[in-house]
Scaffold this motif. Structure first.
Motif, mmCIF file in Angstrom:
data_model
loop_
_atom_site.group_PDB
_atom_site.id
_atom_site.type_symbol
_atom_site.label_atom_id
_atom_site.label_comp_id
_atom_site.label_asym_id
_atom_site.label_seq_id
_atom_site.Cartn_x
_atom_site.Cartn_y
_atom_site.Cartn_z
ATOM 1 N N ASN A 85 25.142 66.939 12.135
ATOM 2 C CA ASN A 85 24.306 68.199 12.771
ATOM 3 C C ASN A 85 22.886 67.707 12.879
ATOM 4 O O ASN A 85 22.151 67.951 14.096
ATOM 5 C CB ASN A 85 24.392 69.450 11.989
ATOM 6 N N LYS A 86 22.168 67.104 11.812
ATOM 7 C CA LYS A 86 20.883 66.527 12.072
ATOM 8 C C LYS A 86 20.641 65.706 13.144
ATOM 9 O O LYS A 86 19.593 65.551 13.825
ATOM 10 C CB LYS A 86 20.418 65.950 10.532
ATOM 11 N N VAL A 87 21.495 64.576 12.969
ATOM 12 C CA VAL A 87 21.288 63.467 14.016
ATOM 13 C C VAL A 87 21.501 64.021 15.515
ATOM 14 O O VAL A 87 20.899 63.706 16.279
ATOM 15 C CB VAL A 87 22.208 62.584 13.623
ATOM 16 N N ALA A 88 22.366 65.074 15.677
ATOM 17 C CA ALA A 88 22.755 65.446 17.024
ATOM 18 C C ALA A 88 21.707 66.261 17.479
ATOM 19 O O ALA A 88 21.246 66.514 18.518
ATOM 20 C CB ALA A 88 23.913 66.564 16.824
ATOM 21 N N LYS A 89 21.050 67.020 16.690
ATOM 22 C CA LYS A 89 19.752 67.767 16.864
ATOM 23 C C LYS A 89 18.773 66.995 17.261
ATOM 24 O O LYS A 89 17.773 67.345 18.408
ATOM 25 C CB LYS A 89 19.522 68.736 15.792
ATOM 26 N N LEU B 54 35.206 65.420 11.141
ATOM 27 C CA LEU B 54 36.081 64.589 10.761
ATOM 28 C C LEU B 54 35.741 63.930 9.497
ATOM 29 O O LEU B 54 36.769 63.780 8.657
ATOM 30 C CB LEU B 54 36.255 63.294 11.852
ATOM 31 N N THR B 55 34.651 63.485 9.431
ATOM 32 C CA THR B 55 34.290 62.606 7.908
ATOM 33 C C THR B 55 33.766 63.440 6.751
ATOM 34 O O THR B 55 33.575 62.832 5.857
ATOM 35 C CB THR B 55 33.356 61.631 8.292
ATOM 36 N N HIS B 56 33.697 64.831 6.973
ATOM 37 C CA HIS B 56 33.226 65.793 6.087
ATOM 38 C C HIS B 56 31.599 65.382 5.860
ATOM 39 O O HIS B 56 31.299 65.520 4.878
ATOM 40 C CB HIS B 56 33.678 65.683 4.911
ATOM 41 N N LEU B 57 30.990 65.143 7.195
ATOM 42 C CA LEU B 57 29.420 64.748 6.653
ATOM 43 C C LEU B 57 28.775 65.703 7.907
ATOM 44 O O LEU B 57 27.931 65.058 8.440
ATOM 45 C CB LEU B 57 29.311 63.322 7.177
ATOM 46 N N GLN B 58 29.219 66.987 7.883
ATOM 47 C CA GLN B 58 28.510 67.859 9.053
ATOM 48 C C GLN B 58 27.088 67.843 8.576
ATOM 49 O O GLN B 58 26.462 68.031 9.922
ATOM 50 C CB GLN B 58 29.307 69.160 8.816
#
Length: 285
Positions: A139-143, A131-135
């Protein structure tokens, strides 16, 4: 009591979180209508874009400076509109349906967050990143979240079960059923929730119900409240195993009751305390 309801209602069912992400251009003025959404936006580096939020959105510290537009009691539409948001991030089961319908009717883009499984937190982070274009950051935080969660699960594998009563609220006394977010966390800690088979997610119970359930451990969340919480002196009932073994655990509700990366800090703390109780109970047998 109302604080807890606002913090936990989202576990009742799951709708595709942030399902409208593909329809919304990169937002710069976000109104986030739940504390967990605010935390997760800050976690992926989008916190500075939040122009409005709700009561109890208090982490990180910067979140306290964000304009409030409402809370569990509803949304102040005049305030919300004055902030000129280009995106509203809402909690489908934590915000009033009529408020959300009105916001959509006004033509303001709305996306929804509704995690109901522990693993959904990583999914939410990634969708917020889209949504925020901060993929990349998301992704890093999710991992990192997934790696830490898997490590906690591995560390708890094979440990003997211990029966626990999670005293969600003292008056009226409430606990958690088997369908809830908190029950998932207890299961990860290899703790058996004595009210897991309840017909409702957040049953009201009595002292007698707890005595019949016979828990070995009582867990009491430290919940923020404007009024002092009444205390229950469980030592009045020496027949209770938790009293016999002196097993009472205090946990951080802000960590455990929110669908955020910090939940794992609360989970680590709770599992560690349950481990201590487990060892002490076994040693006394």
């Amino acid at each position: 009591m109302r604080i807890i309801k606002f913090a936990l209602l989202g576990v009742l069912f799951y709708l595709p979180a942030l399902a409208q992400a593909h329809e919304i251009k990169e937002p710069q003025r976000i109104v986030a209508l739940a504390p967990h959404i605010v935390e997760n936006l800050f976690a992926i580096g989008a916190g500075e874009r939040i122009v409005g939020t709700v009561d109890y959105a208090d982490f990180p510290q910067q979140a306290n400076d964000i304009e409030r537009v409402g809370g569990y009691y509803g949304i102040n539409m005049e305030k919300l509109l004055s902030l000129k948001p280009d995106l509203v991030l809402a909690w489908k089961t934590g915000n009033k349906a009529e408020d959300l319908a009105y916001i959509e009717k006004l033509g303001i883009p709305v996306a929804y967050s509704n995690p109901n499984q522990v693993d959904n937190v990583a999914d939410e982070l990634r969708k917020l990143g889209t949504l925020t274009h901060l993929q990349t950051k998301a992704n890093k935080v999710a991992k990192q979240f997934e790696t830490k969660l898997n490590a906690i699960r591995r560390a708890q594998e094979g440990k003997p079960k211990v029966s626990v009563f999670y005293q969600l609220w003292p008056e009226p006394m409430m606990t958690v059923g088997g369908n809830t977010w908190i029950n998932q966390l207890l299961t990860i800690c290899h703790a058996d929730n004595v009210f897991a088979t309840s017909d409702t997610d957040y049953p009201r119970i009595s002292i007698e119900n707890v005595l019949v359930a016979n828990p070995e451990v009582v867990i009491i969340p430290d919940e923020k409240s404007k009024k002092p919480q009444p205390k229950i002196d469980w030592r009045q009932w020496p027949e209770l195993p938790a009293v016999q073994h002196n097993q009472f655990i205090s946990v951080n509700a802000d960590l455990l009751h929110r669908f955020t990366t910090r939940m794992l800090d609360g989970l680590t703390d709770m599992c560690g305390k349950i481990d201590v109780s487990r060892q002490q109970i076994q040693a006394s047998k």
